[in-house]
Design a protein around this motif. Structure first.
Motif, mmCIF file in Angstrom:
data_model
loop_
_atom_site.group_PDB
_atom_site.id
_atom_site.type_symbol
_atom_site.label_atom_id
_atom_site.label_comp_id
_atom_site.label_asym_id
_atom_site.label_seq_id
_atom_site.Cartn_x
_atom_site.Cartn_y
_atom_site.Cartn_z
ATOM 1 N N TYR A 51 0.795 -1.331 0.057
ATOM 2 C CA TYR A 51 0.026 -0.184 0.100
ATOM 3 C C TYR A 51 0.835 1.539 0.270
ATOM 4 O O TYR A 51 0.425 2.361 -0.514
ATOM 5 N N LYS A 52 1.942 1.375 0.774
ATOM 6 C CA LYS A 52 2.911 2.540 0.730
ATOM 7 C C LYS A 52 3.400 2.797 -0.712
ATOM 8 O O LYS A 52 3.599 3.898 -1.166
ATOM 9 N N THR A 53 3.855 1.716 -1.493
ATOM 10 C CA THR A 53 4.464 1.728 -2.628
ATOM 11 C C THR A 53 3.412 2.140 -3.574
ATOM 12 O O THR A 53 3.617 3.179 -4.310
ATOM 13 N N ILE A 54 2.103 1.831 -3.500
ATOM 14 C CA ILE A 54 1.164 2.104 -4.488
ATOM 15 C C ILE A 54 0.840 3.482 -4.217
ATOM 16 O O ILE A 54 0.629 4.552 -5.232
ATOM 17 N N GLU A 55 0.863 4.315 -3.047
ATOM 18 C CA GLU A 55 0.642 5.502 -2.602
ATOM 19 C C GLU A 55 1.542 6.428 -3.105
ATOM 20 O O GLU A 55 1.448 7.515 -3.873
ATOM 21 N N LEU A 63 -2.944 -1.994 -11.459
ATOM 22 C CA LEU A 63 -2.027 -2.487 -10.474
ATOM 23 C C LEU A 63 -2.034 -4.168 -10.801
ATOM 24 O O LEU A 63 -3.014 -4.900 -10.850
ATOM 25 N N MET A 64 -0.833 -4.594 -11.398
ATOM 26 C CA MET A 64 -0.829 -5.971 -11.755
ATOM 27 C C MET A 64 -0.783 -7.238 -10.737
ATOM 28 O O MET A 64 0.086 -7.250 -9.826
ATOM 29 N N LEU A 88 -10.017 -3.394 -2.528
ATOM 30 C CA LEU A 88 -10.542 -2.066 -2.046
ATOM 31 C C LEU A 88 -9.660 -1.041 -1.603
ATOM 32 O O LEU A 88 -9.733 0.258 -1.836
ATOM 33 N N GLU A 89 -8.546 -1.616 -0.854
ATOM 34 C CA GLU A 89 -7.744 -0.518 -0.442
ATOM 35 C C GLU A 89 -6.758 0.192 -1.636
ATOM 36 O O GLU A 89 -6.558 1.632 -1.607
ATOM 37 N N ALA A 90 -6.694 -0.651 -2.722
ATOM 38 C CA ALA A 90 -5.893 -0.036 -3.863
ATOM 39 C C ALA A 90 -6.782 0.949 -4.362
ATOM 40 O O ALA A 90 -6.105 2.057 -5.263
ATOM 41 N N ILE A 91 -8.232 0.700 -4.622
ATOM 42 C CA ILE A 91 -8.749 1.584 -5.190
ATOM 43 C C ILE A 91 -9.119 3.003 -4.317
ATOM 44 O O ILE A 91 -8.929 4.182 -5.058
#
Length: 376
Positions: free
Chosen positions: A232-236, A250-251, A260-263
Protein backbone atom coordinates in the motif's frame (compact mmCIF):
# COMPACT_ATOMS: atom_id res chain seq x y z
CA UNK A 1 -7.51 4.85 -26.45
CA UNK A 2 -9.03 7.54 -24.28
CA UNK A 3 -9.61 7.76 -20.53
CA UNK A 4 -12.13 10.08 -18.93
CA UNK A 5 -12.44 10.55 -15.16
CA UNK A 6 -16.07 10.87 -14.14
CA UNK A 7 -16.19 11.09 -10.34
CA UNK A 8 -13.82 11.27 -7.36
CA UNK A 9 -14.26 10.31 -3.72
CA UNK A 10 -13.99 13.24 -1.25
CA UNK A 11 -12.28 11.15 1.44
CA UNK A 12 -9.76 9.16 -0.61
CA UNK A 13 -8.02 8.99 -3.99
CA UNK A 14 -10.70 6.69 -5.40
CA UNK A 15 -12.18 7.70 -8.74
CA UNK A 16 -14.41 6.37 -11.50
CA UNK A 17 -13.70 6.64 -15.18
CA UNK A 18 -14.34 5.29 -18.66
CA UNK A 19 -11.65 3.75 -20.81
CA UNK A 20 -12.48 3.79 -24.51
CA UNK A 21 -11.03 1.16 -26.86
CA UNK A 22 -11.90 -0.03 -30.36
CA UNK A 23 -13.49 -3.13 -28.82
CA UNK A 24 -15.71 -1.19 -26.44
CA UNK A 25 -15.87 0.85 -23.26
CA UNK A 26 -14.42 -0.17 -19.89
CA UNK A 27 -15.88 1.42 -16.76
CA UNK A 28 -13.34 1.80 -13.98
CA UNK A 29 -12.48 0.68 -11.40
CA UNK A 30 -12.47 -2.68 -13.14
CA UNK A 31 -11.29 -6.23 -12.47
CA UNK A 32 -10.01 -8.26 -15.43
CA UNK A 33 -10.55 -12.03 -15.28
CA UNK A 34 -7.35 -13.84 -16.18
CA UNK A 35 -7.53 -15.93 -19.34
CA UNK A 36 -3.88 -17.01 -19.45
CA UNK A 37 -4.09 -19.33 -22.45
CA UNK A 38 -6.85 -17.45 -24.22
CA UNK A 39 -9.57 -18.75 -21.93
CA UNK A 40 -10.77 -17.93 -18.42
CA UNK A 41 -10.59 -21.38 -16.82
CA UNK A 42 -13.91 -23.24 -16.60
CA UNK A 43 -16.01 -20.26 -17.75
CA UNK A 44 -17.69 -19.79 -21.14
CA UNK A 45 -17.43 -16.45 -22.95
CA UNK A 46 -21.22 -16.14 -22.79
CA UNK A 47 -21.10 -16.52 -19.00
CA UNK A 48 -18.36 -13.89 -18.75
CA UNK A 49 -20.62 -11.43 -20.53
CA UNK A 50 -24.07 -12.29 -19.16
CA UNK A 51 -23.33 -13.47 -15.60
CA UNK A 52 -19.90 -12.16 -14.60
CA UNK A 53 -20.39 -8.93 -16.58
CA UNK A 54 -16.70 -8.79 -17.45
CA UNK A 55 -15.73 -5.84 -19.64
CA UNK A 56 -12.13 -6.88 -20.40
CA UNK A 57 -10.12 -10.08 -19.96
CA UNK A 58 -6.40 -10.76 -19.76
CA UNK A 59 -4.25 -13.14 -21.81
CA UNK A 60 -0.59 -14.05 -21.37
CA UNK A 61 2.07 -13.54 -24.00
CA UNK A 62 4.34 -16.34 -22.79
CA UNK A 63 1.64 -19.02 -22.76
CA UNK A 64 -0.03 -17.97 -26.01
CA UNK A 65 3.33 -17.76 -27.76
CA UNK A 66 4.09 -21.36 -26.80
CA UNK A 67 0.58 -22.73 -27.35
CA UNK A 68 -1.27 -22.48 -29.72
CA UNK A 69 1.52 -20.34 -31.18
CA UNK A 70 1.62 -17.20 -33.28
CA UNK A 71 0.96 -19.01 -36.55
CA UNK A 72 -2.43 -20.25 -35.39
CA UNK A 73 -3.42 -16.96 -33.74
CA UNK A 74 -2.30 -14.99 -36.81
CA UNK A 75 -4.25 -17.21 -39.19
CA UNK A 76 -7.34 -16.82 -37.01
CA UNK A 77 -7.07 -13.03 -37.29
CA UNK A 78 -5.95 -12.39 -33.72
CA UNK A 79 -7.00 -13.58 -30.30
CA UNK A 80 -10.43 -11.91 -30.42
CA UNK A 81 -11.45 -13.97 -33.44
CA UNK A 82 -9.71 -17.10 -32.18
CA UNK A 83 -11.52 -17.26 -28.83
CA UNK A 84 -14.71 -15.39 -29.77
CA UNK A 85 -14.32 -12.64 -27.15
CA UNK A 86 -15.57 -9.42 -28.73
CA UNK A 87 -14.70 -7.06 -25.89
CA UNK A 88 -11.29 -5.60 -24.96
CA UNK A 89 -8.30 -7.81 -24.14
CA UNK A 90 -5.07 -6.98 -22.30
CA UNK A 91 -1.95 -9.12 -22.60
CA UNK A 92 0.80 -9.42 -20.00
CA UNK A 93 4.23 -9.32 -21.61
CA UNK A 94 5.56 -12.50 -20.03
CA UNK A 95 7.69 -10.64 -17.50
CA UNK A 96 6.05 -12.41 -14.58
CA UNK A 97 6.70 -15.79 -16.20
CA UNK A 98 10.35 -14.78 -16.49
CA UNK A 99 10.24 -14.23 -12.72
CA UNK A 100 8.53 -17.54 -12.02
CA UNK A 101 10.83 -19.58 -14.31
CA UNK A 102 13.94 -18.65 -12.35
CA UNK A 103 15.43 -22.14 -12.64
CA UNK A 104 15.17 -22.35 -16.42
CA UNK A 105 15.98 -18.85 -17.70
CA UNK A 106 18.91 -16.49 -18.15
CA UNK A 107 18.50 -12.71 -18.14
CA UNK A 108 20.86 -10.59 -20.22
CA UNK A 109 20.75 -7.08 -21.62
CA UNK A 110 19.43 -8.29 -24.95
CA UNK A 111 16.57 -10.24 -23.41
CA UNK A 112 15.68 -13.46 -21.63
CA UNK A 113 16.52 -16.99 -22.75
CA UNK A 114 14.23 -19.63 -21.27
CA UNK A 115 13.06 -23.19 -21.64
CA UNK A 116 9.46 -24.02 -22.40
CA UNK A 117 7.62 -25.58 -19.48
CA UNK A 118 5.81 -27.73 -22.06
CA UNK A 119 8.63 -29.49 -23.91
CA UNK A 120 11.90 -27.96 -22.71
CA UNK A 121 12.60 -26.20 -26.01
CA UNK A 122 14.70 -23.03 -25.83
CA UNK A 123 13.35 -19.57 -26.69
CA UNK A 124 14.35 -15.94 -26.30
CA UNK A 125 12.19 -12.96 -25.44
CA UNK A 126 13.56 -9.53 -26.32
CA UNK A 127 11.71 -6.22 -25.87
CA UNK A 128 11.32 -5.97 -29.65
CA UNK A 129 10.21 -9.56 -30.00
CA UNK A 130 7.63 -9.25 -27.24
CA UNK A 131 6.14 -6.21 -28.98
CA UNK A 132 5.90 -8.20 -32.23
CA UNK A 133 4.31 -11.15 -30.43
CA UNK A 134 1.68 -8.95 -28.80
CA UNK A 135 0.98 -7.22 -32.09
CA UNK A 136 0.18 -10.66 -33.53
CA UNK A 137 -1.93 -11.70 -30.54
CA UNK A 138 -3.84 -8.48 -31.12
CA UNK A 139 -4.71 -7.33 -27.59
CA UNK A 140 -6.15 -3.84 -27.19
CA UNK A 141 -3.72 -3.09 -24.35
CA UNK A 142 -0.25 -4.63 -24.38
CA UNK A 143 2.38 -4.48 -21.66
CA UNK A 144 6.03 -3.49 -21.89
CA UNK A 145 8.61 -6.22 -21.27
CA UNK A 146 10.03 -5.99 -17.76
CA UNK A 147 11.68 -8.02 -15.03
CA UNK A 148 9.61 -8.73 -11.94
CA UNK A 149 12.00 -8.92 -8.99
CA UNK A 150 11.37 -11.30 -6.06
CA UNK A 151 10.73 -10.35 -2.44
CA UNK A 152 12.90 -9.92 -0.51
CA UNK A 153 15.31 -8.43 -3.00
CA UNK A 154 18.72 -6.86 -2.32
CA UNK A 155 18.91 -3.16 -3.15
CA UNK A 156 21.70 -3.57 -5.70
CA UNK A 157 19.80 -6.21 -7.64
CA UNK A 158 16.56 -4.22 -7.50
CA UNK A 159 18.31 -1.13 -8.86
CA UNK A 160 20.09 -2.99 -11.67
CA UNK A 161 16.85 -4.73 -12.62
CA UNK A 162 14.91 -1.47 -12.64
CA UNK A 163 17.53 0.24 -14.82
CA UNK A 164 17.41 -2.65 -17.28
CA UNK A 165 13.59 -2.59 -17.26
CA UNK A 166 13.79 1.11 -18.18
CA UNK A 167 16.18 0.40 -21.05
CA UNK A 168 13.88 -2.38 -22.20
CA UNK A 169 10.96 0.04 -22.03
CA UNK A 170 12.74 2.46 -24.36
CA UNK A 171 13.26 -0.40 -26.81
CA UNK A 172 9.63 -1.51 -26.46
CA UNK A 173 8.36 1.99 -27.23
CA UNK A 174 10.65 2.35 -30.26
CA UNK A 175 9.49 -0.99 -31.66
CA UNK A 176 5.82 -0.44 -30.86
CA UNK A 177 5.74 3.03 -32.38
CA UNK A 178 7.46 1.84 -35.56
CA UNK A 179 5.12 -1.10 -36.25
CA UNK A 180 1.46 -1.02 -37.28
CA UNK A 181 -1.44 -2.86 -35.68
CA UNK A 182 -2.32 -5.96 -37.71
CA UNK A 183 -6.07 -6.34 -37.55
CA UNK A 184 -7.58 -2.94 -38.30
CA UNK A 185 -7.96 -1.63 -34.75
CA UNK A 186 -5.67 0.33 -32.47
CA UNK A 187 -3.45 -1.11 -29.75
CA UNK A 188 -2.04 0.71 -26.73
CA UNK A 189 1.23 0.13 -24.84
CA UNK A 190 1.41 0.45 -21.04
CA UNK A 191 4.83 0.84 -19.32
CA UNK A 192 5.40 -0.85 -15.95
CA UNK A 193 6.81 0.73 -12.78
CA UNK A 194 9.31 -1.49 -10.93
CA UNK A 195 11.78 -0.99 -8.07
CA UNK A 196 10.81 -3.62 -5.47
CA UNK A 197 9.78 -2.01 -2.15
CA UNK A 198 12.56 0.61 -2.15
CA UNK A 199 11.08 4.10 -1.96
CA UNK A 200 13.79 5.86 -3.97
CA UNK A 201 13.73 3.23 -6.73
CA UNK A 202 9.95 3.28 -7.03
CA UNK A 203 10.05 7.07 -7.21
CA UNK A 204 12.69 7.00 -9.97
CA UNK A 205 10.80 4.35 -11.89
CA UNK A 206 7.47 6.14 -11.62
CA UNK A 207 9.09 9.37 -12.83
CA UNK A 208 10.71 7.58 -15.78
CA UNK A 209 7.44 5.89 -16.73
CA UNK A 210 5.48 9.15 -16.41
CA UNK A 211 7.96 10.86 -18.75
CA UNK A 212 7.05 8.41 -21.53
CA UNK A 213 3.56 9.94 -21.79
CA UNK A 214 1.78 6.74 -22.78
CA UNK A 215 -2.00 6.30 -22.66
CA UNK A 216 -1.86 4.30 -19.42
CA UNK A 217 0.60 3.00 -16.83
CA UNK A 218 1.04 -0.09 -14.70
CA UNK A 219 2.53 -0.92 -11.31
CA UNK A 220 4.32 -4.27 -11.29
CA UNK A 221 6.46 -6.25 -8.88
CA UNK A 222 3.95 -6.27 -6.02
CA UNK A 223 1.95 -9.10 -4.42
CA UNK A 224 5.10 -11.26 -4.59
CA UNK A 225 5.36 -11.87 -0.84
CA UNK A 226 5.81 -8.41 0.65
CA UNK A 227 3.60 -7.36 3.60
CA UNK A 228 0.34 -5.71 2.57
CA UNK A 229 1.32 -2.44 4.25
CA UNK A 230 4.49 -2.28 2.15
CA UNK A 231 2.40 -2.80 -0.96
CA UNK A 232 0.00 0.00 0.00
CA UNK A 233 2.86 2.42 0.76
CA UNK A 234 4.38 1.67 -2.63
CA UNK A 235 1.08 2.20 -4.44
CA UNK A 236 0.52 5.51 -2.67
CA UNK A 237 4.02 6.72 -3.56
CA UNK A 238 3.79 5.69 -7.20
CA UNK A 239 0.28 7.01 -7.77
CA UNK A 240 1.35 10.42 -6.49
CA UNK A 241 3.79 10.56 -9.42
CA UNK A 242 1.97 8.82 -12.28
CA UNK A 243 -0.31 11.13 -14.31
CA UNK A 244 -3.72 11.38 -12.69
CA UNK A 245 -5.46 11.68 -16.06
CA UNK A 246 -4.25 8.24 -17.21
CA UNK A 247 -5.50 4.84 -16.05
CA UNK A 248 -3.39 3.08 -13.41
CA UNK A 249 -3.19 -0.70 -13.54
CA UNK A 250 -2.01 -2.69 -10.49
CA UNK A 251 -0.76 -6.00 -11.84
CA UNK A 252 -1.57 -9.32 -10.19
CA UNK A 253 -3.49 -7.98 -7.18
CA UNK A 254 -5.22 -9.55 -5.41
CA UNK A 255 -7.55 -10.28 -2.51
CA UNK A 256 -10.86 -8.39 -2.29
CA UNK A 257 -9.43 -6.36 0.62
CA UNK A 258 -6.33 -5.50 -1.44
CA UNK A 259 -8.52 -4.29 -4.29
CA UNK A 260 -10.66 -2.04 -2.10
CA UNK A 261 -7.59 -0.50 -0.47
CA UNK A 262 -5.90 0.04 -3.83
CA UNK A 263 -9.04 1.68 -5.23
CA UNK A 264 -8.89 4.09 -2.29
CA UNK A 265 -5.30 4.85 -3.30
CA UNK A 266 -6.28 5.71 -6.88
CA UNK A 267 -5.86 2.45 -8.82
CA UNK A 268 -8.24 1.86 -11.74
CA UNK A 269 -7.51 -1.63 -13.10
CA UNK A 270 -6.81 -5.02 -11.53
CA UNK A 271 -6.20 -8.64 -12.47
CA UNK A 272 -5.51 -11.77 -10.45
CA UNK A 273 -5.82 -15.54 -10.80
CA UNK A 274 -7.18 -15.80 -7.23
CA UNK A 275 -10.92 -15.98 -8.06
CA UNK A 276 -10.58 -18.98 -10.37
CA UNK A 277 -7.61 -20.65 -8.65
CA UNK A 278 -9.26 -20.52 -5.23
CA UNK A 279 -12.52 -21.71 -6.74
CA UNK A 280 -10.88 -24.92 -7.94
CA UNK A 281 -9.85 -25.60 -4.34
CA UNK A 282 -13.30 -24.94 -2.92
CA UNK A 283 -12.71 -21.42 -1.57
CA UNK A 284 -15.77 -19.33 -2.43
CA UNK A 285 -16.04 -15.53 -2.15
CA UNK A 286 -19.50 -14.24 -1.20
CA UNK A 287 -21.05 -10.95 -0.17
CA UNK A 288 -21.21 -12.31 3.40
CA UNK A 289 -17.64 -13.55 3.67
CA UNK A 290 -15.39 -16.38 2.51
CA UNK A 291 -16.56 -19.99 2.48
CA UNK A 292 -14.58 -23.20 2.37
CA UNK A 293 -17.34 -25.09 0.64
CA UNK A 294 -15.76 -28.47 1.43
CA UNK A 295 -16.38 -28.03 5.16
CA UNK A 296 -18.92 -30.28 6.91
CA UNK A 297 -21.14 -27.36 7.96
CA UNK A 298 -22.38 -26.92 4.37
CA UNK A 299 -23.41 -30.55 3.93
CA UNK A 300 -27.10 -29.90 4.70
CA UNK A 301 -27.26 -26.20 3.77
CA UNK A 302 -29.69 -26.00 0.87
CA UNK A 303 -29.72 -22.20 0.69
CA UNK A 304 -28.38 -20.48 -2.45
CA UNK A 305 -24.63 -19.95 -2.66
CA UNK A 306 -25.06 -16.16 -2.50
CA UNK A 307 -28.60 -14.91 -2.88
CA UNK A 308 -27.62 -11.27 -2.26
CA UNK A 309 -25.11 -11.34 -5.13
CA UNK A 310 -27.66 -12.56 -7.66
CA UNK A 311 -26.74 -14.19 -10.94
CA UNK A 312 -27.32 -17.69 -12.18
CA UNK A 313 -24.70 -19.71 -10.32
CA UNK A 314 -25.15 -17.76 -7.10
CA UNK A 315 -28.91 -18.31 -6.85
CA UNK A 316 -29.64 -21.52 -8.76
CA UNK A 317 -27.29 -23.88 -6.91
CA UNK A 318 -27.23 -24.59 -3.17
CA UNK A 319 -24.21 -24.68 -0.90
CA UNK A 320 -24.89 -28.35 -0.19
CA UNK A 321 -24.92 -29.24 -3.87
CA UNK A 322 -21.74 -27.30 -4.58
CA UNK A 323 -20.07 -29.03 -1.62
CA UNK A 324 -21.13 -32.40 -3.02
CA UNK A 325 -19.67 -31.57 -6.42
CA UNK A 326 -16.37 -30.35 -4.98
CA UNK A 327 -16.03 -33.35 -2.64
CA UNK A 328 -16.80 -35.64 -5.57
CA UNK A 329 -14.23 -33.81 -7.73
CA UNK A 330 -16.84 -33.17 -10.39
CA UNK A 331 -15.80 -30.66 -13.06
CA UNK A 332 -19.10 -28.81 -12.64
CA UNK A 333 -18.09 -27.89 -9.09
CA UNK A 334 -15.06 -25.96 -10.33
CA UNK A 335 -17.21 -24.30 -12.99
CA UNK A 336 -19.87 -23.12 -10.52
CA UNK A 337 -17.31 -21.92 -7.96
CA UNK A 338 -15.32 -20.07 -10.64
CA UNK A 339 -18.45 -18.39 -11.93
CA UNK A 340 -19.44 -17.39 -8.39
CA UNK A 341 -16.02 -15.95 -7.55
CA UNK A 342 -15.67 -13.98 -10.76
CA UNK A 343 -19.21 -12.65 -10.43
CA UNK A 344 -18.34 -11.52 -6.91
CA UNK A 345 -15.11 -9.79 -7.98
CA UNK A 346 -16.87 -7.87 -10.75
CA UNK A 347 -19.72 -7.02 -8.38
CA UNK A 348 -17.17 -5.68 -5.89
CA UNK A 349 -15.54 -3.20 -8.28
CA UNK A 350 -18.88 -2.18 -9.81
CA UNK A 351 -20.32 -1.58 -6.35
CA UNK A 352 -17.22 0.43 -5.46
CA UNK A 353 -17.89 2.53 -8.54
CA UNK A 354 -21.47 3.21 -7.40
CA UNK A 355 -20.32 4.16 -3.91
CA UNK A 356 -17.69 6.56 -5.27
CA UNK A 357 -20.31 8.28 -7.42
CA UNK A 358 -22.61 8.49 -4.39
CA UNK A 359 -19.84 9.96 -2.23
CA UNK A 360 -20.13 7.06 0.21
CA UNK A 361 -17.08 4.98 -0.73
CA UNK A 362 -15.05 5.37 2.48
CA UNK A 363 -17.92 4.28 4.76
CA UNK A 364 -18.93 1.40 2.47
CA UNK A 365 -15.32 0.23 2.16
CA UNK A 366 -15.02 -0.06 5.93
CA UNK A 367 -18.18 -2.13 6.21
CA UNK A 368 -17.32 -4.31 3.24
CA UNK A 369 -13.77 -4.98 4.40
CA UNK A 370 -15.03 -6.34 7.73
CA UNK A 371 -17.40 -8.68 5.87
CA UNK A 372 -14.67 -9.84 3.54
CA UNK A 373 -12.43 -10.79 6.46
CA UNK A 374 -15.06 -13.19 7.83
CA UNK A 375 -14.45 -16.89 7.34
CA UNK A 376 -17.91 -18.44 7.39
Amino acid sequence: MQFTIQATDPESKARTGVLSTDHGLIETPIFMPVGTAGTVKAVHQRELVEDVRAEIILGNTYHLYLRPGLDVIGKAGGLHRFNGWKRPILTDSGGYQVYSLSNTRKIKEDGVTFKSHIDGSKHIFTPEGVMDIQRTIGADIIMAFDECTPYPCEYGYARASMDMTHRWLTRCIERFDSTPAKYGYEQTLFPIVQGSTYKDLRQQSAEFVAEQRREGNAIGGLAVGEPAEEMYKTIELVNAILPSDKPRYLMGVGTPENILEAIALGVDMFDCVMPTRNARHGIVFTTQGIINIKNERWKDDFSPIDEELGGYASTFYSKAYLRHLMRSEEILGAQIASLQNLTFYLWLVKQARKEIVAGNFAKWKGIMTKKLMQRL
